[in-house]
Design an enzyme around this catalytic site. Structure first.
Site, PDB file in Angstrom:
ATOM      1  N   LYS A   1     -22.643 -13.113  -7.205  1.00 58.02           N
ATOM      2  CA  LYS A   1     -21.291 -13.556  -7.535  1.00 58.02           C
ATOM      3  C   LYS A   1     -20.754 -12.764  -8.715  1.00 58.02           C
ATOM      4  O   LYS A   1     -21.487 -12.387  -9.637  1.00 58.02           O
ATOM      5  CB  LYS A   1     -21.275 -15.048  -7.868  1.00 58.02           C
ATOM      6  CG  LYS A   1     -21.531 -15.949  -6.674  1.00 58.02           C
ATOM      7  CD  LYS A   1     -21.008 -17.350  -6.885  1.00 58.02           C
ATOM      8  CE  LYS A   1     -19.510 -17.408  -6.736  1.00 58.02           C
ATOM      9  NZ  LYS A   1     -18.997 -18.797  -6.726  1.00 58.02           N
TER      10      LYS A   1
ATOM     11  N   GLU B   1     -21.571 -18.273 -13.328  1.00 57.16           N
ATOM     12  CA  GLU B   1     -21.119 -18.376 -11.933  1.00 57.16           C
ATOM     13  C   GLU B   1     -22.286 -18.237 -10.955  1.00 57.16           C
ATOM     14  O   GLU B   1     -22.206 -18.706  -9.819  1.00 57.16           O
ATOM     15  CB  GLU B   1     -20.078 -17.285 -11.637  1.00 57.16           C
ATOM     16  CG  GLU B   1     -18.778 -17.419 -12.410  1.00 57.16           C
ATOM     17  CD  GLU B   1     -17.793 -18.334 -11.735  1.00 57.16           C
ATOM     18  OE1 GLU B   1     -18.177 -18.993 -10.755  1.00 57.16           O
ATOM     19  OE2 GLU B   1     -16.632 -18.392 -12.193  1.00 57.16           O
TER      20      GLU B   1
END
Length: 342
Positions: free
Chosen positions: A317, A323
């Site tokens: 990601k 994240e």
């Protein structure tokens, strides 16, 4: 005789109380795939079943995933990729029928599909395709009607919280006026077809981006204080965010449209407040509130269906390091922290 009657009432009350507690709002999980190290899709069925997870959200109709979950008893929320929206919107209903058949129904039984999500956060992150959301939904709905599946499979599109122009206090919730020309017909469709308004809610992001005004305890359901808004009390940001959407829908005339949280979660690493203990506290409270049909101050007792993000960490990601660390399970199938789905 009267004693027996009261005993009957007591037993009945306890039975229905236990029944309602064990049949709260559903709790599912998201299965993101932006990674190069995930276990084979064929191995996840046993992981889901052993944790009593009955609903999974996938963001694209990958044939391998669909075939692995086929006939498993696990229901799916299946995403229609943003890039497909122009074609679905501008071609015939037959095109939508063929797309559904070749991309989904040839790999997965329709009886296990709960939702189709047309795009993801399109209104904010993909402005060009916003114009195609409602036409795509309309054509897919007509396609499902052709296949006699429109009552079984509900269609919606998940929104980021920034579709709101105002969210504080919750009673001031209003939609961004720039998106109202697309939002109003979407809400009309949802109301007419008993489909849910879907939102992606991340109190973690709100805290990280506004530490000055938002306390960590308020995001973790651990606040000792409350916020009073129109005689309603808020002790957590999750409730406040959902009720901002409720207020926004009420203001444009769509009272009563149910809300489904298509994504919510907390990272275990990668930045401040991102740790297993906070993830355990946040997701644990989310699950308990859903299963207990707690609802929100504006809709007390109305359970909110939620999907926890994410099944595994996603090492590819983009963005901040956190994240990549939303996984509830490690790659070995062991939970990253103690959270129960029942």
């Amino acid at each position: 005789m009267r004693t027996h009657y009261f005993m009957f009432l007591l037993v009945s009350f306890l039975f229905f109380s236990l029944f309602s507690l064990s049949h709260g709002a559903p709790v599912g999980i998201c299965y993101g795939s932006v990674a190069n190290n995930h276990p084979p899709a064929s191995t996840i069925v046993s992981l889901l079943q052993s944790n009593a997870i009955q609903t999974v959200r996938i963001f694209n109709p990958h044939p391998e995933v669909l075939q692995s979950l086929s006939n498993s008893g696990i229901n799916l929320m299946i995403g229609v990729p943003n890039e497909m929206l122009p074609s679905l919107a501008t071609n015939s209903v037959e095109f939508s029928v063929q797309w559904l058949q070749s991309n989904i129904f040839n790999h997965f039984p329709a009886t296990q599909i709960k939702y189709l999500t047309v795009g993801n956060e399109v209104f904010i992150k993909d402005p060009y395709n916003t114009q195609f959301v409602v036409p795509s939904i309309s054509n897919l709905h007509k396609a499902l009607q052709t296949l006699n599946l429109d009552q079984m499979i509900k269609i919606s599109t998940p929104h980021a919280t920034c579709v709101l122009a105002n969210s504080f206090p919750p009673s001031n919730g209003t939609f961004n006026p720039e998106i109202l020309p697309q939002m109003i017909p979407l809400l009309q469709y949802l109301q007419q077809n008993d489909s849910p308004f879907m939102v992606n809610v991340y109190p973690f992001f709100s805290y990280i981006n506004n530490r000055k005004d938002i306390g960590l305890d308020y995001t973790l359901f651990n606040s000792q204080g409350v916020m009073l808004d129109n005689e309603l009390y808020y002790d957590n940001l999750f409730d406040a965010t959902l009720d901002s959407f409720v207020a926004a829908m009420d203001k444009v005339g769509f009272r009563g449209v149910r809300v489904v949280v298509a994504e919510t979660g907390w990272p275990t690493a990668g930045g401040e407040a991102a740790c297993p203990e906070n993830a355990r506290m946040y997701n644990g409270n989310i699950v308990r509130r859903a299963l207990g049909d707690v609802g929100t101050p504006m809709r007390p007792g109305v359970g909110v269906e939620v999907f926890l993000f994410d099944m595994f960490d996603e090492d590819e990601k983009n963005g901040e390091e956190y994240e990549k660390h939303f996984g509830v399970f490690g790659l070995n199938g062991i939970k990253a922290y103690d959270v129960s789905f029942t």
